[in-house]
Design a protein around this motif. Structure first.
Motif, PDB file in Angstrom:
ATOM      1  N   ARG A 187       0.815  -1.191   0.020  1.00 39.70           N
ATOM      2  CA  ARG A 187      -0.200   0.051   0.024  1.00 39.70           C
ATOM      3  C   ARG A 187       0.689   1.291  -0.204  1.00 39.70           C
ATOM      4  O   ARG A 187       0.698   2.219  -0.660  1.00 39.70           O
ATOM      5  CB  ARG A 187      -0.868   0.063   1.170  1.00 39.70           C
ATOM      6  CG  ARG A 187      -2.221  -0.648   1.068  1.00 39.70           C
ATOM      7  CD  ARG A 187      -3.062  -0.438   2.055  1.00 39.70           C
ATOM      8  NE  ARG A 187      -2.569  -0.720   3.383  1.00 39.70           N
ATOM      9  CZ  ARG A 187      -2.603  -1.895   4.201  1.00 39.70           C
ATOM     10  NH1 ARG A 187      -3.102  -3.078   3.668  1.00 39.70           N
ATOM     11  NH2 ARG A 187      -2.137  -2.022   5.321  1.00 39.70           N
ATOM     12  N   GLU A 188       1.931   1.302   1.010  1.00 38.54           N
ATOM     13  CA  GLU A 188       2.874   2.428   0.884  1.00 38.54           C
ATOM     14  C   GLU A 188       3.583   2.459  -0.451  1.00 38.54           C
ATOM     15  O   GLU A 188       3.689   3.895  -0.642  1.00 38.54           O
ATOM     16  CB  GLU A 188       3.640   2.112   2.075  1.00 38.54           C
ATOM     17  CG  GLU A 188       4.832   3.443   2.214  1.00 38.54           C
ATOM     18  CD  GLU A 188       5.692   3.087   3.221  1.00 38.54           C
ATOM     19  OE1 GLU A 188       6.400   4.145   3.714  1.00 38.54           O
ATOM     20  OE2 GLU A 188       5.741   2.257   3.869  1.00 38.54           O
TER      21      GLU A 188
ATOM     22  N   ARG B  33       2.599   1.666  -3.473  1.00 38.34           N
ATOM     23  CA  ARG B  33       1.691   2.422  -4.252  1.00 38.34           C
ATOM     24  C   ARG B  33       1.384   3.638  -4.238  1.00 38.34           C
ATOM     25  O   ARG B  33       1.461   4.647  -5.338  1.00 38.34           O
ATOM     26  CB  ARG B  33       0.536   1.573  -4.257  1.00 38.34           C
ATOM     27  CG  ARG B  33      -0.570   1.846  -5.315  1.00 38.34           C
ATOM     28  CD  ARG B  33      -1.778   1.087  -5.294  1.00 38.34           C
ATOM     29  NE  ARG B  33      -2.416   0.868  -4.226  1.00 38.34           N
ATOM     30  CZ  ARG B  33      -2.256  -0.287  -3.309  1.00 38.34           C
ATOM     31  NH1 ARG B  33      -1.904  -1.520  -4.165  1.00 38.34           N
ATOM     32  NH2 ARG B  33      -3.066  -0.659  -2.326  1.00 38.34           N
ATOM     33  N   ARG B  34       1.162   4.120  -2.996  1.00 39.73           N
ATOM     34  CA  ARG B  34       1.085   5.409  -2.611  1.00 39.73           C
ATOM     35  C   ARG B  34       2.317   6.529  -2.896  1.00 39.73           C
ATOM     36  O   ARG B  34       1.964   7.508  -3.601  1.00 39.73           O
ATOM     37  CB  ARG B  34       0.805   5.791  -1.127  1.00 39.73           C
ATOM     38  CG  ARG B  34       0.336   7.204  -0.630  1.00 39.73           C
ATOM     39  CD  ARG B  34       0.215   7.346   0.612  1.00 39.73           C
ATOM     40  NE  ARG B  34       1.405   7.069   1.459  1.00 39.73           N
ATOM     41  CZ  ARG B  34       2.347   7.876   1.600  1.00 39.73           C
ATOM     42  NH1 ARG B  34       2.474   9.139   1.056  1.00 39.73           N
ATOM     43  NH2 ARG B  34       3.551   7.213   2.320  1.00 39.73           N
ATOM     44  N   LEU B  35       3.533   6.095  -2.748  1.00 38.15           N
ATOM     45  CA  LEU B  35       4.693   6.617  -3.047  1.00 38.15           C
ATOM     46  C   LEU B  35       4.815   6.732  -4.298  1.00 38.15           C
ATOM     47  O   LEU B  35       5.162   7.787  -4.950  1.00 38.15           O
ATOM     48  CB  LEU B  35       6.123   5.961  -2.513  1.00 38.15           C
ATOM     49  CG  LEU B  35       5.998   6.120  -0.894  1.00 38.15           C
ATOM     50  CD1 LEU B  35       7.080   5.299  -0.349  1.00 38.15           C
ATOM     51  CD2 LEU B  35       6.147   7.516  -0.682  1.00 38.15           C
ATOM     52  N   ARG B  36       4.487   5.517  -5.288  1.00 38.52           N
ATOM     53  CA  ARG B  36       4.422   5.815  -6.753  1.00 38.52           C
ATOM     54  C   ARG B  36       3.643   7.009  -7.131  1.00 38.52           C
ATOM     55  O   ARG B  36       3.987   7.600  -8.342  1.00 38.52           O
ATOM     56  CB  ARG B  36       4.209   4.579  -7.235  1.00 38.52           C
ATOM     57  CG  ARG B  36       5.382   3.460  -7.185  1.00 38.52           C
ATOM     58  CD  ARG B  36       5.077   2.037  -7.708  1.00 38.52           C
ATOM     59  NE  ARG B  36       5.955   1.057  -7.627  1.00 38.52           N
ATOM     60  CZ  ARG B  36       7.205   0.738  -8.352  1.00 38.52           C
ATOM     61  NH1 ARG B  36       7.161   1.365  -9.285  1.00 38.52           N
ATOM     62  NH2 ARG B  36       7.801  -0.319  -7.917  1.00 38.52           N
ATOM     63  N   GLU B  37       2.607   7.019  -6.825  1.00 34.92           N
ATOM     64  CA  GLU B  37       1.382   7.829  -7.153  1.00 34.92           C
ATOM     65  C   GLU B  37       1.981   9.168  -6.908  1.00 34.92           C
ATOM     66  O   GLU B  37       1.910  10.332  -7.709  1.00 34.92           O
ATOM     67  CB  GLU B  37      -0.062   7.687  -6.327  1.00 34.92           C
ATOM     68  CG  GLU B  37      -0.522   6.359  -7.051  1.00 34.92           C
ATOM     69  CD  GLU B  37      -1.866   6.151  -6.055  1.00 34.92           C
ATOM     70  OE1 GLU B  37      -1.987   6.846  -4.959  1.00 34.92           O
ATOM     71  OE2 GLU B  37      -2.364   5.042  -6.360  1.00 34.92           O
ATOM     72  N   ASP B  38       2.465   9.450  -5.493  1.00 32.75           N
ATOM     73  CA  ASP B  38       3.048  10.779  -5.406  1.00 32.75           C
ATOM     74  C   ASP B  38       4.301  11.075  -6.397  1.00 32.75           C
ATOM     75  O   ASP B  38       4.489  12.472  -6.759  1.00 32.75           O
ATOM     76  CB  ASP B  38       3.683  10.769  -3.868  1.00 32.75           C
ATOM     77  CG  ASP B  38       2.898  10.751  -2.740  1.00 32.75           C
ATOM     78  OD1 ASP B  38       1.500  11.004  -3.164  1.00 32.75           O
ATOM     79  OD2 ASP B  38       3.115  10.763  -1.686  1.00 32.75           O
TER      80      ASP B  38
END
Length: 103
Positions: free
Chosen positions: A79-80, A82-87
């Motif tokens: 999850r983290e 995925r969030r960092l890739r989106e950021d």
């Protein structure tokens, strides 16, 4: 032929406490009833009960695989990630936007 297009309605996804799962696993391991019979008695799917028994074996060190704690950690890391890739993707687009604006 009329029934081919109709699907059986799905029952809502249920969640169970760790204590309940442990009780079901204990009943299966005791050996007086099969996994299928325990599942039927408690209105559970046989697949779910088999998965609980398998995971209990992994957690107890009797089988190879990821323990429940390791699975939770892996899910959190994914999850983290995925969030960092989106950021990073947002920052790349913002950088491209502002680089274009300053020319």
């Amino acid at each position: 032929m009329e029934s081919m297009g109709k699907k059986k309605p799905r029952r809502p996804r249920r969640s169970f406490t760790p204590e309940f799962k442990a009780e079901i696993v204990g009943l299966c391991r005791r050996g007086d009833r099969s996994v299928g019979q325990v599942a039927k008695d408690f209105e559970l799917t046989e697949t779910a009960v088999r998965d609980w028994v398998k995971q209990a074996g992994v957690d107890a060190g009797e089988r190879n695989g990821l323990t429940s704690t390791e699975r939770e950690e892996l899910a959190a890391l994914r999850r983290e990630n995925r969030r960092l890739r989106e950021d990073v993707d947002v920052l790349k687009r913002a950088t491209a936007f502002f680089a274009k604006e300053t020319r």
